[in-house]
Design an enzyme around this catalytic site. Structure first.
Site, PDB file in Angstrom:
ATOM      1  N   SER A  62      -0.311  -9.458  -0.416  1.00 50.32           N
ATOM      2  CA  SER A  62      -0.433  -7.952  -0.603  1.00 50.32           C
ATOM      3  C   SER A  62       1.165  -7.501  -0.584  1.00 50.32           C
ATOM      4  O   SER A  62       1.143  -6.422  -0.966  1.00 50.32           O
ATOM      5  CB  SER A  62      -1.277  -7.513   0.508  1.00 50.32           C
ATOM      6  OG  SER A  62      -2.585  -7.810   0.070  1.00 50.32           O
ATOM      7  N   LYS A  65       2.361  -5.826  -3.678  1.00 50.19           N
ATOM      8  CA  LYS A  65       2.011  -4.253  -4.067  1.00 50.19           C
ATOM      9  C   LYS A  65       3.239  -3.695  -3.718  1.00 50.19           C
ATOM     10  O   LYS A  65       3.165  -2.357  -4.120  1.00 50.19           O
ATOM     11  CB  LYS A  65       0.495  -3.973  -3.233  1.00 50.19           C
ATOM     12  CG  LYS A  65      -0.578  -4.504  -3.630  1.00 50.19           C
ATOM     13  CD  LYS A  65      -1.706  -4.426  -2.961  1.00 50.19           C
ATOM     14  CE  LYS A  65      -2.966  -5.178  -3.688  1.00 50.19           C
ATOM     15  NZ  LYS A  65      -3.468  -6.120  -2.858  1.00 50.19           N
ATOM     16  N   SER A 122      -4.680  -1.733   0.198  1.00 46.59           N
ATOM     17  CA  SER A 122      -4.138  -2.611  -0.477  1.00 46.59           C
ATOM     18  C   SER A 122      -4.960  -3.020  -1.738  1.00 46.59           C
ATOM     19  O   SER A 122      -5.418  -4.119  -2.130  1.00 46.59           O
ATOM     20  CB  SER A 122      -4.324  -3.862   0.395  1.00 46.59           C
ATOM     21  OG  SER A 122      -3.322  -4.955  -0.112  1.00 46.59           O
TER      22      SER A 122
END
Length: 166
Positions: A62, A65, A122
């Site tokens: 993640s 991101k 997320s």
């Protein structure tokens, strides 16, 4: 916009930290670390004060991101602009059991709300929608992310998705 400068500074600093290549330990933590790799950076002294397995290649998950948000923040000034979500933008996320913000095909949503959805829960769905907005496709966005990473000097990082899913 002052907030944008702070966010960009944080993101760029963070990307350099996950790409650190010459690191030495200056401190020993007095607590248990459960991460497989660790880097502690003293921003005031502009130095890494502790590292463990900093050069071991890891999937960014993640953290990808963060780079996705940087790409949007650098290319957009109108955060109120609306985007219509399509089935193509959401394809594969349910099967991959991706973390999502809960977007549905046909929904119209602002870039601002997509950025919140990208970073807070997320949201992989937000990442894909923003990728299509930025570059026209996920594949083109991934290429742009990797070019930008190299421009920032993040030479040992390769992005394969805007979501961080393997």
């Amino acid at each position: 916009m002052q907030i944008k400068k702070y966010i960009l500074s944080f993101i760029i600093t963070f990307l350099f930290l996950i790409n650190s290549s010459s690191v030495s330990a200056y401190i020993t933590p007095d607590f248990d670390l459960y991460a497989k790799s660790t880097v502690v950076y003293n921003i005031d002294k502009d130095m890494i004060v502790y590292s463990e397995n900093a050069d071991v290649q890891r999937a960014p998950a993640s953290l990808t991101k963060v780079m996705s948000s940087l790409m949007i923040l650098e290319s957009t000034n109108d955060y109120s602009m609306k985007i219509t979500v399509t089935d193509q933008m959401l394809a594969g996320l349910a099967a991959a059991n991706a973390s999502v913000m809960g977007l549905h095909s046909g929904e119209v949503i602002s870039i601002r709300d997509l950025l919140y959805g990208l970073l807070l829960p997320s949201g992989g769905d937000a990442a894909n929608v923003l990728a299509f907005y930025h570059s026209g496709s996920v594949e083109a966005f991934i290429q742009a992310m990797n070019v930008r990473a190299k421009e920032l000097g993040v030479n040992n990082t390769v992005f394969k998705t805007p979501t961080g899913l393997d």
